[in-house]
Design an enzyme around this catalytic site. Structure first.
Site, mmCIF file in Angstrom:
data_model
loop_
_atom_site.group_PDB
_atom_site.id
_atom_site.type_symbol
_atom_site.label_atom_id
_atom_site.label_comp_id
_atom_site.label_asym_id
_atom_site.label_seq_id
_atom_site.Cartn_x
_atom_site.Cartn_y
_atom_site.Cartn_z
ATOM 1 N N HIS A 75 0.799 -1.228 0.000
ATOM 2 C CA HIS A 75 0.000 0.000 0.000
ATOM 3 C C HIS A 75 0.832 1.279 0.000
ATOM 4 O O HIS A 75 0.294 2.368 0.013
ATOM 5 C CB HIS A 75 -0.930 0.027 1.222
ATOM 6 C CG HIS A 75 -0.186 0.218 2.505
ATOM 7 N ND1 HIS A 75 0.345 -0.835 3.207
ATOM 8 C CD2 HIS A 75 0.159 1.336 3.188
ATOM 9 C CE1 HIS A 75 0.980 -0.377 4.275
ATOM 10 N NE2 HIS A 75 0.885 0.944 4.290
HETATM 11 C C1 UD1 Z 1 -1.300 5.276 6.457
HETATM 12 C C2 UD1 Z 1 0.077 5.643 7.005
HETATM 13 C C3 UD1 Z 1 1.047 4.520 6.719
HETATM 14 C C4 UD1 Z 1 0.516 3.182 7.194
HETATM 15 C C5 UD1 Z 1 -0.849 2.951 6.574
HETATM 16 C C6 UD1 Z 1 -1.451 1.637 7.016
HETATM 17 C C7 UD1 Z 1 0.621 8.055 6.958
HETATM 18 C C8 UD1 Z 1 1.460 9.068 6.299
HETATM 19 N N1 UD1 Z 1 0.607 6.829 6.360
HETATM 20 O O1 UD1 Z 1 -1.185 5.228 5.045
HETATM 21 O O2 UD1 Z 1 2.261 4.790 7.397
HETATM 22 O O3 UD1 Z 1 1.398 2.148 6.832
HETATM 23 O O4 UD1 Z 1 -1.698 4.027 6.979
HETATM 24 O O5 UD1 Z 1 -2.721 1.479 6.523
HETATM 25 O O6 UD1 Z 1 0.015 8.331 7.967
HETATM 26 N N2 UD1 Z 1 -8.919 5.183 3.189
HETATM 27 C C9 UD1 Z 1 -10.139 4.553 3.241
HETATM 28 N N3 UD1 Z 1 -10.571 4.099 4.454
HETATM 29 C C10 UD1 Z 1 -9.844 4.246 5.585
HETATM 30 C C11 UD1 Z 1 -8.598 4.892 5.503
HETATM 31 C C12 UD1 Z 1 -8.157 5.341 4.314
HETATM 32 O O7 UD1 Z 1 -10.815 4.405 2.251
HETATM 33 O O8 UD1 Z 1 -10.295 3.790 6.658
HETATM 34 C C13 UD1 Z 1 -8.433 5.660 1.894
HETATM 35 C C14 UD1 Z 1 -8.590 7.151 1.784
HETATM 36 O O9 UD1 Z 1 -9.240 7.433 0.611
HETATM 37 C C15 UD1 Z 1 -7.176 7.705 1.752
HETATM 38 C C16 UD1 Z 1 -6.317 6.494 1.407
HETATM 39 O O10 UD1 Z 1 -7.067 5.345 1.774
HETATM 40 O O11 UD1 Z 1 -7.016 8.725 0.836
HETATM 41 C C17 UD1 Z 1 -5.026 6.520 2.148
HETATM 42 O O12 UD1 Z 1 -5.228 6.726 3.562
HETATM 43 P P1 UD1 Z 1 -4.185 7.592 4.423
HETATM 44 O O13 UD1 Z 1 -4.541 7.583 5.852
HETATM 45 O O14 UD1 Z 1 -3.980 8.888 3.769
HETATM 46 O O15 UD1 Z 1 -2.822 6.837 4.251
HETATM 47 P P2 UD1 Z 1 -2.472 5.293 4.129
HETATM 48 O O16 UD1 Z 1 -2.047 5.012 2.734
HETATM 49 O O17 UD1 Z 1 -3.561 4.432 4.706
#
Ligand code: UD1
Length: 373
Positions: free
Chosen positions: A220
């Site tokens: 991811h």
């Molecule tokens: C975040 C952490 C990363 C960790 C990962 C584990 C940061 C910078 N990154 O990355 O270190 O390894 O979590 O999962 O904090 N989304 C959903 N549902 C959710 C959460 C996210 O649909 O419950 C989608 C959102 O559209 C979002 C994307 O996933 O834009 C990414 O989520 P985000 O929290 O920005 O970062 P991760 O890639 O999950």
């Protein structure tokens, strides 16, 4: 003589995203157990704050349930956004919480945006910050997590490290030795407490998996999944590999968005199983019983080292070099992916050892240090 009651120590514990939850759960358990002790040490009042960075039930709620984490006292409900948006929203929402609760310590874990945002807020309000999993460095500032780690560690008043390499990194950055405490890996506390349940996982039945006869994949990181041309190559290679051995790939929402964009059809590759994100317990089962794990996650590099399952990390670097030096981890690249996997399948595997203090007692050590500080 007047009886002086010990002062209560007030903590705010911050959890935001999926990899935080298994680090917060052991702390909550250790606080409870500390509070039941009949000694004259101060008791702990812990307030649990969920920033809401991760909000889907399979990215958040399931971890709370499985790990026995109580409902958060406060949910900031910030959701997704760009890094600046997400960080700023957490900061705006967290400041009034700190002003109202007036904790002695804000305890942050890991390296996600919530970790950084809450450290900055607390520090500017003059509240002490304790960072659990301090000192890890990939020395790659293109990773958002590396920025989060650097800033959090620069601000923290107590830095709890999982392994000796982290102590060395912090000393190089000029952090005072008395602030750095080698306590071990808190993830292993959670792993050991859930292992008996993981052994009863129903996932292998549901997916028809035989121990050691499948590959567990999680990807991811922006560097692997945000560019369609890179993700397409990875998926094609996984498709090929799955003809050799079943591949189980629980898809993170970030990866899923891009897979939809590139219109990837998993069905065309028989044994490549793209499934919804799994809970913590099922993930432990997969990590323990896979022939090998292919990942870009930090936590899985550590869990596989504990289980002695071969792990290939699809990244040019890792902030967890101890898993390579002592454990079963190896870095791989798109070019080497197939040959590295083939090598492991054909039995050429690294036998690892488990680093010091990865023993399930890390949270207990942390609480002792906080009480003594
Ligand atoms: C975040 C952490 C990363 C960790 C990962 C584990 C940061 C910078 N990154 O990355 O270190 O390894 O979590 O999962 O904090 N989304 C959903 N549902 C959710 C959460 C996210 O649909 O419950 C989608 C959102 O559209 C979002 C994307 O996933 O834009 C990414 O989520 P985000 O929290 O920005 O970062 P991760 O890639 O999950």
């Amino acid at each position: 003589m007047q009886n002086i009651l010990p002062k209560t120590l007030k903590l705010i514990l911050v959890a935001g995203a999926r990899p935080n939850f298994m680090k917060i759960a052991p702390l909550i358990k250790a606080v409870r157990s500390h509070n039941t002790k009949k000694d004259n040490k101060p008791k702990i009042d812990a307030v649990l704050v969920h920033t809401g960075q991760h909000y889907d039930s399979n990215m958040s709620d399931i971890f709370f349930k499985e790990l026995g984490i109580p409902e958060p006292d406060i949910n900031l409900g910030v959701g997704s956004g760009s890094h600046a948006e997400q960080t700023a929203r957490i900061m705006l929402a967290f400041e009034p919480v700190c002003l109202k609760e007036k904790p002695d310590w804000v305890v942050v874990v890991g390296d996600v945006n919530s970790t950084l945002a809450c450290s900055v807020v607390a520090s500017k309000l003059g509240i002490k910050v304790a960072h659990v999993e301090a000192g890890l460095r990939s020395y790659d500032r293109t990773m958002p997590e590396e920025i989060n780690r650097l800033v959090t560690d620069a601000l923290a008043d107590l830095l709890f490290t999982p392994s000796v390499d982290a102590n060395i990194n912090l000393k190089k950055e000029g952090i005072l030795a008395k602030k750095i405490k080698l306590v071990g890996n808190i993830m292993i506390d959670a792993l050991l407490s859930r292992l008996p349940e993981a052994e009863k996982s129903r996932l292998p039945l549901r997916l028809h998996l035989t121990p050691r006869e499948f590959i567990y994949v999680t990807l991811h990181r922006p560097s692997n999944v945000d560019r369609p041309e890179i993700l397409s190559v990875i998926m094609r290679k996984l498709g090929k590999i799955s003809k050799r051995m079943p591949v189980v790939f629980p898809v993170h929402p970030r990866t899923n968005k891009m897979l939809e964009e590139i219109n990837f059809r998993a069905k065309s590759y028989g044994q490549l199983m793209l499934i919804e994100p799994v809970g913590y317990t099922d993930s432990l089962w997969l990590a323990k019983y896979a022939r090998l794990v292919l990942t870009d996650s930090g936590g899985l590099q550590e869990e596989t080292t504990y289980f002695k399952t071969p792990c290939l990390t699809l990244r040019p670097n890792t902030e967890r070099p101890i898993t390579i030096k002592l454990g079963t981890n190896k870095l791989t690249s798109l070019d080497n992916l197939e040959s590295d996997i083939e090598e492991i399948i054909s039995g050429k595997i690294k036998r690892g050892t488990i680093p010091k203090y990865w023993d399930g007692k890390t949270a207990e050590r942390i609480i002792k240090h906080l009480i003594a500080a």
